[in-house]
Design an enzyme around this catalytic site. Sequence first.
Site, PDB file in Angstrom:
ATOM      1  N   HIS A 164      74.552  26.326 -20.821  1.00  0.00           N
ATOM      2  CA  HIS A 164      74.053  25.253 -19.972  1.00  0.00           C
ATOM      3  C   HIS A 164      75.107  24.252 -19.529  1.00  0.00           C
ATOM      4  O   HIS A 164      74.784  23.307 -18.797  1.00  0.00           O
ATOM      5  CB  HIS A 164      72.911  24.528 -20.686  1.00  0.00           C
ATOM      6  CG  HIS A 164      71.649  25.328 -20.720  1.00  0.00           C
ATOM      7  ND1 HIS A 164      71.449  26.345 -21.631  1.00  0.00           N
ATOM      8  CD2 HIS A 164      70.536  25.295 -19.951  1.00  0.00           C
ATOM      9  CE1 HIS A 164      70.259  26.890 -21.428  1.00  0.00           C
ATOM     10  NE2 HIS A 164      69.688  26.277 -20.415  1.00  0.00           N
ATOM     11  N   ASP A 180      94.707  17.383   4.509  1.00  0.00           N
ATOM     12  CA  ASP A 180      94.107  16.439   5.454  1.00  0.00           C
ATOM     13  C   ASP A 180      92.898  17.016   6.184  1.00  0.00           C
ATOM     14  O   ASP A 180      92.085  16.262   6.712  1.00  0.00           O
ATOM     15  CB  ASP A 180      95.144  16.000   6.495  1.00  0.00           C
ATOM     16  CG  ASP A 180      96.338  15.310   5.870  1.00  0.00           C
ATOM     17  OD1 ASP A 180      96.185  14.750   4.776  1.00  0.00           O
ATOM     18  OD2 ASP A 180      97.430  15.342   6.470  1.00  0.00           O
ATOM     19  N   MET A 191      94.847   9.651   1.452  1.00  0.00           N
ATOM     20  CA  MET A 191      95.703  10.283   2.455  1.00  0.00           C
ATOM     21  C   MET A 191      94.882  10.744   3.663  1.00  0.00           C
ATOM     22  O   MET A 191      93.668  10.603   3.700  1.00  0.00           O
ATOM     23  CB  MET A 191      96.438  11.467   1.839  1.00  0.00           C
ATOM     24  CG  MET A 191      97.565  11.078   0.900  1.00  0.00           C
ATOM     25  SD  MET A 191      98.402  12.548   0.250  1.00  0.00           S
ATOM     26  CE  MET A 191      99.925  11.842  -0.335  1.00  0.00           C
ATOM     27  N   GLY A 192      95.604  11.328   4.631  1.00  0.00           N
ATOM     28  CA  GLY A 192      94.916  11.855   5.798  1.00  0.00           C
ATOM     29  C   GLY A 192      95.653  11.675   7.108  1.00  0.00           C
ATOM     30  O   GLY A 192      95.211  12.182   8.132  1.00  0.00           O
TER      31      GLY A 192
END
Length: 869
Positions: A721, A216, A258-259
Site C-alpha cells: 500500500h 523549461d 527557472m524557465g
Amino acid sequence: MSESHSESSQSSKVEPVATAPPAAAAAASSPPSTPAAVSSLLSDDAEYRYAVPEVRVDAGVGRSLAVMTSGGDAQGMNAAVRAVVRMAMAQGVTVYGVEGGYSGLVFDRLRLLKWADVGGVLQKGGTFLGTTRCQEFRTKEGRFQAAVNMLKAGVDTLVVIGGDGSLTGAHILKTEWNDHVQAAIGMATKNKDQVLLRAATTKNVLTVVGMVGSIDNDFTGAEMTIGADTALTRIVDSVDCLASTADSHRRDFIVEVMGRNCGWLALMGACATGADWLFIPEFPVPDDWKQQLCGTLTGSYKVGRTYNIVILAEGARDRSGKPVTSTMVKDALAEAGLDSRITILGHVQRGGSPRAFDRIMSTMLGAKAVEVAIDPENRNKSLVVVLTENNTIEALSLTECVRRTQNVAKLIEDHKYDEAVKERGAVFEELWQFYMRTHLPTAPKQTVSRGRIGIMHAGAVSPGMNTAVRALTRSLLERGYEPMAINSGLDGLVCGERLTPLTWTDVANWSYLGGALLSTRRGVAFEQGSQSVTRAAILECIANTVASAKLKGMVVVGGWDGYLAMLQLNKRRHKFPALAKLPIILVPASISNNLPGTDFSVGSDTALNAIVSSVDKIKQSAMATRRCFVVEVMGSCGYLARFGGIATGAEKCYLDENPIDLVSLNQDLYEVSRGFESYRKMAVVLRSERSNKVFSTKFLAELYADYSQGAYDVRTAQLGHLQQGGSPSPMDRILAIRLCQSVVDFFDKVQSQFETGVLVCCGVREGKVVFTPAEKMETSMTRHRRPIDQWWMHWGTIAEVLERSSPRPDGDDDQSSTSSDAAEQAPTSACCSKANASSAARKGAIANLTGSRLKRSVSALTILAKGDH
C-alpha cells in the site's frame, strides 16, 4: 505499428461486465436516453490509435548512427540515449556515442557503444555522455572538422538530444554537409587518405533526428520535453516543504523558478501547490501590481490563512517589459508590513534522478528516433521527435519547430502576449484560466445559487483525490454552485446524514494532501444483498438523500467500484424521481489506471513513481550481494508493472494480460542466469499482483533460486500500500485539475438539461478531455476489472527489446554484451575482451550453458507439474 497486444485480440478471455438477463431487461422500463444537447458534448465512437515504433531485425544493417547530448542537461537524457542505443543495435545499426556534445564531434571523441554501456543509466540524472559549450563548432571550419570525424567513423545519421540551440546547430551541419563532403574528398585525395576518401564517397548524405531535452518545456510542437516533469516535481516538492515552515512562522515565501522566457514551470507549479500569487512572462503584471499583490496576500490573512506562497518565473516582467525580480517582490511586501523570505531553487531543478514520466517518455522518444532515422524516406532530412498534444510520439520538421519556438520569445519581447500564449498550447491557457479563477483568498460573491452539487469519493483510495475535491469546490463556487461533501463514500450517500457544505477556505491546503479526506471504501453498495428488494431499499435511501439535500448534480471521484455502483444506479434510477433527473459525472481516480474512457487515472503517476523509487533502492541493495529480486506491484491491470519495468530497467515483467507459459518462463530463467555468469551483479523481476494465481511471487522466487544453483540469491519484495500513499505527484494534481475544471464546464453547458438524468465519465484521451456515456463505458469493461482495450499494451514489444541482455533474443551477436540494464558496469577492458572473443567460442559456451541450465529448468518445473508449491 507493431503487433497489437490489446485484449481486444483475445476475445476468448474478455467478458463484458455482467448485465441484467434479457427477460428482466425487457420487463423493466428503460432509463431515459441522453438528450441531444448533452450528446453533442460526449466523445464520438472514433477508435483511438497510438502509433508504436516498429522493431525490424536487420533493418539498419550498414547504417552508422552517432548520438549526443548538448546544451543544458535534463533529467531523462540517459534514458533517451539508452533507448537509442538498444533499439538501434537490435536492428543492426552501429552506434557511436559523442562525448561532450559538439566538442566531441570537433575533437573526435566518438566511441563505439555496446549494449552494456547503457546499462544502469536509467536512474541517473544528467547525461553520462557529457555536455559542454563548443565555440569551435560555431565556425564553419569547426563544423568541417566535425564532419571529417563523422565520416571517418562512417556515421550517416546524427541523433541530438538538446534544446532549440543544439538542434539548430545539427541542422546547420546538415545543410552544409555536401560542402564538407566535397572538401573532405579533396583533402583525402591530397593526403592519400583512403579511409576518409571511401567514407566521403559513400556517406554523402546526413540525416538529423532531434529530441528536445529542456526542463523549461518551451519547445513549440512538443507537449512535454525531456526533464520538464522532474523539474516540476522539484519545484512542487520544495514548495510543499516550504509550506510547513511558512505556516510555523506566519510568513510568506517568494519562490523563484527557472524557465527563461517560458512560464510553464511556474504556472504548473502554482496550480499544483495552490500558490497565492504568480508571475510569468506570458501574462505580465499591470503597473499597479504591488498594490494588487499586497491586497491579495493581506486579504488571505484576514480569512484565516497563516502564510502565502508567491511563485516567480525568472523571466517575469510587467506590461512595459521591465523585469520583475524576487527582491522587488520582497520589498513590496515589506512596505505592506508582511514578513517574507526568498528561495531561489536554481539548478536543483535540473539535478537528481529522473521521475518515472521522464524515463518512460524519453524511452519512447528514443525508440521512435531510431525508427525515423533508419527509414529510407527520411534520408537527408532534419526531423525532431516529440510528444505531441495528442499524447502521441511523432516526427515533425525540425526547422519549423525551431522557428516557431524562437518566434515565441520575439512575441513576448514585442508584447504580443495573446499570440505567445496560443503557441504554448491549449493546456497552458486552460491551466492559466483555472489559476486566475481559483487563487484568490475568498470566493467571488454570488447573488443567486445555481444549485447544489454533491462531491464524493468511491472505491479504493488514490493519491490526488483531495486535489480533485479542491479543484471542484473552488471551480463550482466561482461559477455560483454550492458544493456539498458526501462523506464516507457510498455509505454516506445511503445514510444521508454525512452531507456538509464545502467552502472556499475549507479546501485551501488540500492540493498536496494524500489520501481521501472525504473518506471512501471499497465495495459496491448494491452488492450488500443479493435480493432485488435490498437493492431497491438502498436506491430508495439514496433517492431520499438526493431529494433532502436538493442536489442538482453529483460528481464521483473514484475507481472501479465507484464506476460499477454508478452504472447499477443508472440502470434503476428511472424508478425514483429524485434520481431520474440527476446528472452524474465520474472522475477517474485509481492507481491501477484500469478505468474505461480515459488513458490516465488520477493517482496512477504517483503509484508509478512510488514503484520506481522503491525499485531504485532495491537495486542498490541487490547489487552489493548479487541478488535477483522478484518485486510484486499492485494493479488490477498490468499498467504499473509494464511501465514500472520500462522506468526501472527491470529484466522481466509478468502481467495478467500476457499469460505465463513454460517455454517463455524457461527462456527468462536462462536469460537472467546467463547474465549473472558474465557481468550482472543484480536483477529485478516485476510481477503484477493479479498476473497468475499459480505463478505467485513466492513461487517465481523459488523457481529462480532453484535455477540459479547458488550463482545468485533470490529475494522477494511486495511494495503493497505504499503505492497508494504519499503526496500526489504534480502530474496527478494537474490531471485532477484539468478533469475537474472540465466537469464544471460540463455542468454549465447542460444546466438547462438538469431535468434529464445522464451518467458520463470524464477522462483524457489522446491528450484531450472527453466525456464518455454510460452505455459505452459498460461495453468496454471486463470481469477482470480492466477495459477491453488498453493503449499501453502496444508498447510491450519495445519493452521486451529493452529488457534483453543483448541485441539478439538468443544473445548470439558479436556486438553484444551480457550485462543487464541493472548491472554494475565492468571495466572497459573486460567488456572489450568479451566483445572481441571469437564467435565460434561464444556459440560453444552458450550451447554448453544452455544444456546445463535446461536440465535444471526441467527439474524445477517438475515442482509445478506436481502442484507442490
